[in-house]
Write a protein that holds these residues in place. Structure first.
Motif, short mmCIF file in Angstrom:
data_model
loop_
_atom_site.label_atom_id
_atom_site.label_comp_id
_atom_site.label_asym_id
_atom_site.label_seq_id
_atom_site.Cartn_x
_atom_site.Cartn_y
_atom_site.Cartn_z
N THR A 224 34.24 7.66 -19.38
CA THR A 224 35.45 7.28 -18.61
C THR A 224 35.27 5.89 -18.01
OG1 THR A 224 34.60 8.33 -16.61
CG2 THR A 224 36.01 9.67 -18.04
N ASN A 225 36.40 5.23 -17.83
CA ASN A 225 36.44 3.93 -17.15
C ASN A 225 35.41 2.93 -17.68
OD1 ASN A 225 38.54 4.73 -15.37
ND2 ASN A 225 37.03 5.80 -14.11
N GLY A 257 50.65 -4.98 -18.64
CA GLY A 257 49.43 -5.01 -19.44
C GLY A 257 48.82 -3.65 -19.72
N GLN A 258 49.61 -2.56 -19.61
CA GLN A 258 49.11 -1.22 -19.92
C GLN A 258 49.43 -0.91 -21.37
OE1 GLN A 258 50.98 1.34 -17.05
NE2 GLN A 258 49.68 0.66 -15.36
N GLY A 259 48.45 -1.12 -22.24
CA GLY A 259 48.67 -0.95 -23.66
C GLY A 259 48.15 0.37 -24.20
N VAL A 260 48.39 0.57 -25.48
CA VAL A 260 47.94 1.78 -26.17
C VAL A 260 47.35 1.38 -27.52
CG1 VAL A 260 48.62 3.98 -27.21
CG2 VAL A 260 49.67 3.23 -25.05
N LEU A 271 45.04 5.76 -27.59
CA LEU A 271 44.00 5.55 -26.60
C LEU A 271 44.49 4.49 -25.61
CD1 LEU A 271 41.11 6.13 -25.62
CD2 LEU A 271 40.32 4.29 -27.13
N PRO A 272 44.92 4.88 -24.41
CA PRO A 272 45.46 3.93 -23.42
C PRO A 272 44.39 2.95 -22.94
CG PRO A 272 46.10 6.19 -22.91
CD PRO A 272 45.03 6.27 -23.95
N THR A 314 39.90 -2.43 -19.70
CA THR A 314 39.29 -1.20 -19.22
C THR A 314 40.00 0.00 -19.84
OG1 THR A 314 38.68 0.09 -17.26
CG2 THR A 314 40.78 -1.06 -17.18
N VAL A 315 39.23 1.01 -20.21
CA VAL A 315 39.77 2.23 -20.84
C VAL A 315 39.45 3.40 -19.90
CG1 VAL A 315 39.71 3.76 -22.83
CG2 VAL A 315 39.44 1.28 -23.14
N PRO A 316 40.47 4.10 -19.43
CA PRO A 316 40.22 5.18 -18.45
C PRO A 316 39.46 6.37 -19.02
CG PRO A 316 42.52 5.13 -19.09
CD PRO A 316 41.91 3.91 -19.67
N SER A 317 39.67 6.66 -20.31
CA SER A 317 39.02 7.85 -20.88
C SER A 317 38.91 7.71 -22.40
CB SER A 317 39.81 9.12 -20.54
OG SER A 317 39.26 10.24 -21.20
#
Length: 335
Positions: A224-225, A257-260, A271-272, A314-317
């Motif tokens: 995570t993160n 800037g919240q991409g997938v 994957l967010p 950054t990737v939350p999970s």
């Protein structure tokens, strides 16, 4: 006793000279010249991209009038010295802009020789046969080119110009009823002027030179993160002194800037991720379409050289189906 008195003569060549063949005593032939309506504009859109190679050709037209009832020959010699704001007559010459900043350029004859006012850098026409009471007109093309290696890419926004009109004289040589041997360095001459201006305009502009991928590596599904970055993700060049604002837009066009990322096999699994401008977690997005309205971008000022910007992700999970995931981010530069 007799004494022999010897007189010495010297010819002073003044800046921007035009030598024209004419009989100065009788003015049986009169010659004039003009350059491109008196202005040679290299370009209105000089940026770091073309500051080393922008060019244009100017046409220098000359005319000779035979005022006699018999045909006469004349030879025209065209030369140019320094401008009013710069006493340089070699390579390079300069045009001056805001705060006395300069752009280096050269003036070149059709044979590739630099145009000047010395004996080996003037342009001399073949002898012109001018019928009685007739005007003969001809021209020569001069190339005006900005030059590399003299810091032109560091030029700031504004109009650059130099006037070739201070103490510039036309030197007019003898004509003759026969085709004699004319030369640019000898003869009796009259004086005249043919002033002109050389200018170019530097504008604010930015160019993205290269981009580099941000590789996040391999991670277990329980991770995570996690964060990745690339300090050369954006390589760009902007006009010296030009303010700019960079926005980043994922393929889903999220303004924050919240991409997938999608899996590269089926494009079915997501994957967010979040785009950031620093390691402290500042969001990097694209919530405006101008320098003033973009408030979550990255601002900077151009210096005429290549500048790089680091992009963080950054990737939350990583709790998704195993596979390779990617997304394409659009870079928007406002200036």
């Amino acid at each position: 006793m007799m004494k022999l008195l010897q007189w010495r003569y010297s010819l002073l060549l003044l800046p921007v000279t035009l030598w024209l063949s004419v009989d100065s005593a009788q003015a049986d032939v009169t010659c004039t010249a003009s350059m491109n309506s008196n202005t040679v504009n290299i370009s209105n859109t000089i940026t770091p991209t073309n500051a080393n190679n922008a060019s244009i050709t100017g046409t220098l037209t000359y005319r000779c009038i035979n005022n006699e009832p018999v045909s006469r020959y004349a030879s025209v010699c065209l030369g140019v010295g320094s401008s009013g704001s710069d006493n340089t007559i070699s390579n390079p010459r300069y045009i001056t802009g805001p705060d006395s900043s300069k752009l280096a350029f050269a003036m070149t004859l059709p044979n590739g020789t630099l145009w000047g006012d010395s004996r080996d850098s003037v342009y001399q026409t073949p002898a012109l046969l001018i019928p009685p009471n007739t005007t003969v007109t001809d021209s020569v093309v001069i190339k005006f080119s900005l030059l590399p290696g003299f810091g032109n890419t560091l030029a700031t926004h504004g109009i650059y110009s130099s006037d070739f009109n201070v103490n510039q004289k036309v030197l007019t040589y003898q004509s003759d009823v026969e085709q004699t041997s004319f030369g640019c360095e000898t003869g009796v001459y009259e004086q005249n002027q043919f002033p002109f201006k050389v200018q170019a305009t530097v504008v604010n502009a930015c160019k993205i030179n290269t981009t580099s991928d941000i590789l996040l590596g391999s991670h277990p599904a329980s991770t995570t993160n996690f964060t990745g970055s690339n300090n050369e993700a954006i390589n760009m060049t902007c006009t010296n002194g030009a303010p700019y604002n960079i926005g980043l837009s994922p393929s889903n066009r999220d303004i924050n800037g919240q991409g997938v990322m999608l899996d590269t096999v089926s494009n079915s699994y997501k994957l967010p991720y979040q785009l950031l401008s620093n390691s402290a977690g500042t969001i990097w997005g694209n919530n405006g379409n101008s320098y003033a309205t973009l408030t979550n971008g990255v601002i900077g000022t151009g210096n005429g050289n290549a500048q790089t910007h680091t992009v963080y992700v950054t990737v939350p999970s990583a709790d998704v189906k195993p596979g390779s995931y990617s997304d394409t981010v659009t870079i928007n530069v406002n200036y």
